[in-house]
Design a protein around this motif. Structure first.
Motif, mmCIF file in Angstrom:
data_model
loop_
_atom_site.group_PDB
_atom_site.id
_atom_site.type_symbol
_atom_site.label_atom_id
_atom_site.label_comp_id
_atom_site.label_asym_id
_atom_site.label_seq_id
_atom_site.Cartn_x
_atom_site.Cartn_y
_atom_site.Cartn_z
ATOM 1 N N ALA A 73 -2.519 5.616 -5.647
ATOM 2 C CA ALA A 73 -2.108 5.360 -4.248
ATOM 3 C C ALA A 73 -1.285 4.075 -4.173
ATOM 4 C CB ALA A 73 -3.341 5.250 -3.359
ATOM 5 N N ASP A 74 -1.630 3.097 -5.035
ATOM 6 C CA ASP A 74 -0.865 1.848 -5.055
ATOM 7 C C ASP A 74 0.559 2.107 -5.520
ATOM 8 O OD1 ASP A 74 -3.109 0.593 -4.266
ATOM 9 O OD2 ASP A 74 -3.643 -0.187 -6.243
ATOM 10 N N TYR A 75 0.676 2.935 -6.571
ATOM 11 C CA TYR A 75 2.009 3.284 -7.063
ATOM 12 C C TYR A 75 2.831 3.958 -5.974
ATOM 13 C CZ TYR A 75 1.036 1.904 -11.850
ATOM 14 O OH TYR A 75 0.757 1.162 -12.963
ATOM 15 N N ASP A 76 2.170 4.840 -5.209
ATOM 16 C CA ASP A 76 2.849 5.482 -4.068
ATOM 17 C C ASP A 76 3.375 4.420 -3.101
ATOM 18 O OD1 ASP A 76 2.582 8.031 -4.886
ATOM 19 O OD2 ASP A 76 0.819 8.505 -3.655
ATOM 20 N N ALA A 77 2.520 3.431 -2.811
ATOM 21 C CA ALA A 77 2.899 2.387 -1.847
ATOM 22 C C ALA A 77 4.096 1.595 -2.369
ATOM 23 C CB ALA A 77 1.711 1.463 -1.589
ATOM 24 N N ILE A 78 4.054 1.281 -3.665
ATOM 25 C CA ILE A 78 5.160 0.502 -4.247
ATOM 26 C C ILE A 78 6.460 1.301 -4.179
ATOM 27 C CG2 ILE A 78 6.061 -0.525 -6.382
ATOM 28 C CD1 ILE A 78 3.071 -1.028 -7.149
ATOM 29 N N ARG A 79 6.373 2.562 -4.608
ATOM 30 C CA ARG A 79 7.546 3.434 -4.594
ATOM 31 C C ARG A 79 8.100 3.544 -3.165
ATOM 32 N NH1 ARG A 79 5.259 8.176 -6.774
ATOM 33 N NH2 ARG A 79 4.563 6.985 -8.552
ATOM 34 N N LEU A 95 0.959 -2.708 4.138
ATOM 35 C CA LEU A 95 -0.063 -1.932 4.837
ATOM 36 C C LEU A 95 -1.235 -1.638 3.902
ATOM 37 C CD1 LEU A 95 2.237 0.606 6.761
ATOM 38 C CD2 LEU A 95 1.192 -1.480 7.619
ATOM 39 N N ALA A 96 -0.923 -1.338 2.626
ATOM 40 C CA ALA A 96 -1.979 -1.063 1.656
ATOM 41 C C ALA A 96 -2.830 -2.313 1.451
ATOM 42 C CB ALA A 96 -1.373 -0.604 0.337
ATOM 43 N N ILE A 97 -2.168 -3.468 1.384
ATOM 44 C CA ILE A 97 -2.917 -4.727 1.205
ATOM 45 C C ILE A 97 -3.828 -4.957 2.403
ATOM 46 C CG2 ILE A 97 -2.704 -7.238 1.041
ATOM 47 C CD1 ILE A 97 -0.076 -6.795 -0.515
ATOM 48 N N TYR A 98 -3.292 -4.652 3.582
ATOM 49 C CA TYR A 98 -4.069 -4.821 4.810
ATOM 50 C C TYR A 98 -5.317 -3.954 4.747
ATOM 51 C CZ TYR A 98 -5.248 -4.412 9.779
ATOM 52 O OH TYR A 98 -5.907 -4.406 10.973
ATOM 53 N N ASP A 99 -5.160 -2.717 4.275
ATOM 54 C CA ASP A 99 -6.308 -1.803 4.161
ATOM 55 C C ASP A 99 -7.356 -2.354 3.201
ATOM 56 O OD1 ASP A 99 -5.398 -0.059 5.962
ATOM 57 O OD2 ASP A 99 -5.116 1.656 4.595
ATOM 58 N N TYR A 100 -6.850 -2.806 2.038
ATOM 59 C CA TYR A 100 -7.782 -3.352 1.040
ATOM 60 C C TYR A 100 -8.494 -4.580 1.587
ATOM 61 C CZ TYR A 100 -5.927 -0.460 -2.782
ATOM 62 O OH TYR A 100 -5.589 0.577 -3.590
ATOM 63 N N ALA A 101 -7.732 -5.423 2.254
ATOM 64 C CA ALA A 101 -8.301 -6.680 2.739
ATOM 65 C C ALA A 101 -9.368 -6.435 3.803
ATOM 66 C CB ALA A 101 -7.192 -7.581 3.275
ATOM 67 N N MET A 123 -8.247 -5.366 -5.726
ATOM 68 C CA MET A 123 -7.153 -4.403 -5.518
ATOM 69 C C MET A 123 -6.054 -5.052 -4.667
ATOM 70 S SD MET A 123 -8.330 -1.600 -6.946
ATOM 71 C CE MET A 123 -7.754 -0.079 -6.237
ATOM 72 N N ALA A 124 -6.486 -5.751 -3.621
ATOM 73 C CA ALA A 124 -5.518 -6.430 -2.745
ATOM 74 C C ALA A 124 -4.723 -7.446 -3.553
ATOM 75 C CB ALA A 124 -6.239 -7.109 -1.583
ATOM 76 N N LEU A 125 -5.426 -8.150 -4.424
ATOM 77 C CA LEU A 125 -4.780 -9.187 -5.208
ATOM 78 C C LEU A 125 -3.710 -8.611 -6.142
ATOM 79 C CD1 LEU A 125 -4.879 -12.239 -5.562
ATOM 80 C CD2 LEU A 125 -6.391 -11.886 -7.537
ATOM 81 N N SER A 126 -4.029 -7.483 -6.806
ATOM 82 C CA SER A 126 -3.020 -6.908 -7.713
ATOM 83 C C SER A 126 -1.763 -6.505 -6.947
ATOM 84 C CB SER A 126 -3.533 -5.691 -8.512
ATOM 85 O OG SER A 126 -4.849 -5.407 -8.224
ATOM 86 N N LEU A 127 -1.950 -5.936 -5.764
ATOM 87 C CA LEU A 127 -0.758 -5.560 -4.972
ATOM 88 C C LEU A 127 0.009 -6.800 -4.526
ATOM 89 C CD1 LEU A 127 -1.443 -2.494 -2.652
ATOM 90 C CD2 LEU A 127 0.158 -2.712 -4.530
ATOM 91 N N CYS A 128 -0.733 -7.855 -4.230
ATOM 92 C CA CYS A 128 -0.068 -9.115 -3.857
ATOM 93 C C CYS A 128 0.818 -9.592 -4.996
ATOM 94 C CB CYS A 128 -1.087 -10.208 -3.533
ATOM 95 S SG CYS A 128 -1.832 -10.000 -1.924
ATOM 96 N N ILE A 129 0.283 -9.480 -6.227
ATOM 97 C CA ILE A 129 1.054 -9.916 -7.392
ATOM 98 C C ILE A 129 2.326 -9.071 -7.533
ATOM 99 C CG2 ILE A 129 1.042 -10.048 -9.931
ATOM 100 C CD1 ILE A 129 -1.971 -10.809 -9.640
ATOM 101 N N VAL A 130 2.182 -7.763 -7.327
ATOM 102 C CA VAL A 130 3.352 -6.877 -7.370
ATOM 103 C C VAL A 130 4.383 -7.338 -6.334
ATOM 104 C CG1 VAL A 130 4.168 -4.540 -6.904
ATOM 105 C CG2 VAL A 130 2.072 -4.893 -8.220
ATOM 106 N N SER A 131 3.889 -7.619 -5.138
ATOM 107 C CA SER A 131 4.765 -8.027 -4.040
ATOM 108 C C SER A 131 5.526 -9.315 -4.395
ATOM 109 C CB SER A 131 3.897 -8.243 -2.805
ATOM 110 O OG SER A 131 4.688 -8.341 -1.679
ATOM 111 N N VAL A 132 4.807 -10.275 -4.927
ATOM 112 C CA VAL A 132 5.430 -11.547 -5.313
ATOM 113 C C VAL A 132 6.491 -11.290 -6.395
ATOM 114 C CG1 VAL A 132 5.045 -13.755 -6.479
ATOM 115 C CG2 VAL A 132 3.467 -12.996 -4.693
ATOM 116 N N THR A 133 6.130 -10.458 -7.375
ATOM 117 C CA THR A 133 7.063 -10.169 -8.471
ATOM 118 C C THR A 133 8.372 -9.576 -7.951
ATOM 119 O OG1 THR A 133 5.110 -9.650 -9.791
ATOM 120 C CG2 THR A 133 7.254 -9.059 -10.735
#
Lengths: 351, 227
Positions: free
Chosen positions: B7-13, B183-189, B197-207
């Motif tokens: 689902a995270d990959y979906d969000a990133i894509r 939105l995915a981060i918001y859900d996780y948070a 999980m929220a943290l890994s997406l945050c790292i993706v976002s920063v990258t």
């Protein structure tokens, strides 16, 4: 070329107002900065719009407030060369040169790309970007670009003012040969009287948005002699020269002048200020100045506190200046003989 | 640190797709508006200026709500599109529109700054050389605005990646359909167990943001060198 200007343009407290008809090929607009001469150039080219009036070029109306005509700049076919060469930074030298040529209708194309490149000596620059050209090279490219658009009138708005003195006069022969070769009439805008003398036949002087004088450049220079810091500048086209005792003897008219520097054996143009000529009533026995010319007074004219004295030395002409009292003491009148002394170092090479 | 879920990959894509689409679609309009406010003189220029900049000052939630009113089933555009069989609200297209509207002022501003730095005499010169206004637009103004266009696009892309408020209202938070990274981060948070999980997406976002900014800097520098 015939250019009729009847116009009015206001900028805040400044008003440009004139009614003038230019007839001829090589025109000058002379004035100090802020006199309105560049504004005038912009109005003719269509970059600015007059508040009211009429601009006609060779019978075609370019602007008329009465008939509501205002041709856009691209339809006027008037080329312009600015003080700072405004070359397109994203194009090469060749791209810049061809910009106007590409947009010129085939029927008007009479100027050949190769010829222009040859005259302006920019063949080795064609592939280059424009940023690393020298000031003189940039201005030559800008001139070529304007001319290649095959304009019916070329406006040069202080084209030499951004260049240093040596370079300035090196560009003049290029400007002259381009316009002479292709017979493009031009309006030359400048605050330099010497440029006017070299480039134009007839000049209007502009001051405070109004025309104050309309004369040949030479006549204008005489009017301004008394108020000018540099006096009247004699322009001498000298022939080939030879070395004599550490000086150069250059052909001028029927005789020779001794000049200290600047000759390279070929024909050259020099300037000599009227202030650098000393007049004697009788032959001084010995004198340090290397040129002592027996002359005849042709004409005198008053300009401010000075008397201008036009001298004939054989077929050659010179203008010297003296204060009124000196003129009286020397008994200067048309026909009277005088001796003109000029130092060999007083001559300055123009180009 | 956990790995990313499907689902995270979906969000990133989806985030990348939305940001890219929003940027590409806005670019011509952004250029046109920047051109109009920089070079044209017309009535209502101030109104256009205010309208374009409005999303910059409004809370994104307000933008999202207004978009919902316009694009919704009863909105005047939404109804037209409904007749044509197109649904916008609660699809990824709505996320694109939300991102585009919110990022538009930034894009126009950047392009405009680029255009204002073009020497006006270049434009005058091109006109006296026989170019019509549109000719000048494409052969002088456009190539010389390229840095502004890159800056504007990077800003819009980066802003789209961070878009939250307007998107959640007009596109919703549907996993796999409209759920972007924020939105995915918001859900996780919001759920106490998924902090990592929220943290890994945050790292993706920063990258992603760092990559975009690097791209912008490097390209800008190369163009500056060329000029």
């Amino acid at each position: 070329m015939e250019l009729q200007l009847t116009l009015r343009k206001r900028f805040g407290s400044f008003t440009l107002e004139m009614d003038h008809r230019f007839r001829g090929e090589r025109f000058g607009i002379f004035g100090r900065s802020g006199s309105g001469k560049s504004t005038l150039a912009g109005l003719v080219a269509g970059l600015l719009q007059p508040d009211s009036g009429l601009i006609r070029l060779d019978g075609e109306t370019l602007f008329s407030s009465a008939e509501r005509i205002n041709l856009s700049p691209e339809r006027r076919r008037i080329g312009i060369v600015f003080q700072h060469p405004t070359l397109f930074p994203h194009l090469t030298v060749e791209g810049n040169l061809r910009y106007g040529l590409k947009r010129c209708a085939p029927v008007h194309r009479t100027i050949d790309f190769k010829t222009i490149v040859e005259i302006l000596q920019i063949g080795h620059l064609l592939e280059r970007g424009v940023e690393n050209l020298s000031g003189g090279e940039k201005q030559r490219v800008a001139i070529g670009r304007a001319v290649l658009a095959n304009p019916r009138l070329l406006i040069m708005d202080e084209p030499l003012s951004a260049l240093d003195d040596t370079l300035r006069f090196q560009i003049i022969p290029y400007l002259r040969s381009v316009s002479e070769r292709f017979g493009i009439p031009y309006l030359f805008v400048s605050h330099s009287l010497i440029e006017m003398r070299l480039m134009t036949d007839r000049v209007i002087a502009v001051e405070g948005g109004r025309i104050t004088d309309d004369a040949t450049a030479d006549r204008l220079a005489r009017h301004l002699m008394g108020t000018s810091m540099t006096g009247y500048i004699n322009i001498l086209h000298l022939g080939p020269c030879r070395a004599v005792d550490g000086l150069h003897a250059c052909r001028w008219g029927d005789g020779e002048l001794l000049i200290s520097a600047g000759c390279n054996g070929e024909a050259t143009t020099f300037e000599l200020s009227s202030k650098d000529i000393i007049l004697f009533k009788k032959h001084p026995e010995a004198i340090s100045a290397r040129n002592l010319l027996p002359c005849t007074v042709v004409d005198t004219f008053a300009s401010g506190t000075r008397t201008g004295v036009e001298l004939a030395w054989g077929s050659a002409r010179l203008v010297a200046e003296v204060v009124h009292q000196a003129a009286a003491e020397l008994e200067i009148a048309p026909g009277s003989p005088v001796f003109a002394a000029i130092k060999a170092s007083a001559f300055r090479k123009l180009y | 640190m956990t790995t990313l879920s499907p689902a995270d990959y979906d969000a990133i894509r989806l985030s990348l797709k939305v940001a890219l689409t929003a940027t590409i679609c806005s670019l011509p309009a952004g250029f046109a508006v920047a051109y109009a406010v920089t070079y044209l003189r017309f009535r209502g220029k101030v109104v256009l200026d205010v309208l374009v900049n409005l999303p910059l000052t409004l809370p994104p939630v307000v933008v999202g709500y207004l978009l919902l009113l316009i694009l919704g089933r009863n909105g005047w555009i939404g109804r037209l599109l409904e007749h044509a069989g197109i649904r916008i609200v609660f699809t990824w297209r709505a996320a694109v529109i939300a991102s585009a509207v919110v990022g538009f002022p930034l894009m126009v501003r950047a392009i405009r700054i680029g255009m204002e730095s073009i020497d006006g005499r270049l434009i005058q010169a091109s006109r006296t050389l026989g170019a019509r206004w549109y000719d000048t637009l494409f052969t002088v103004i456009l190539p010389l605005s390229i840095r502004g266009l890159i800056a504007g696009s990077s800003l819009m892309f980066a802003r789209s990646l961070g878009e939250f408020g307007a998107t959640i209202i007009v596109a919703g938070d549907i996993p796999g359909v409209t759920q972007t990274i924020p939105l995915a981060i918001y859900d996780y948070a919001s759920s106490p167990t998924s902090e990592s999980m929220a943290l890994s997406l945050c790292i993706v976002s920063v990258t992603i943001s760092v990559v975009v900014l690097f791209f912008h800097e490097i390209l800008g520098r190369r163009l500056a060198w060329r000029e």
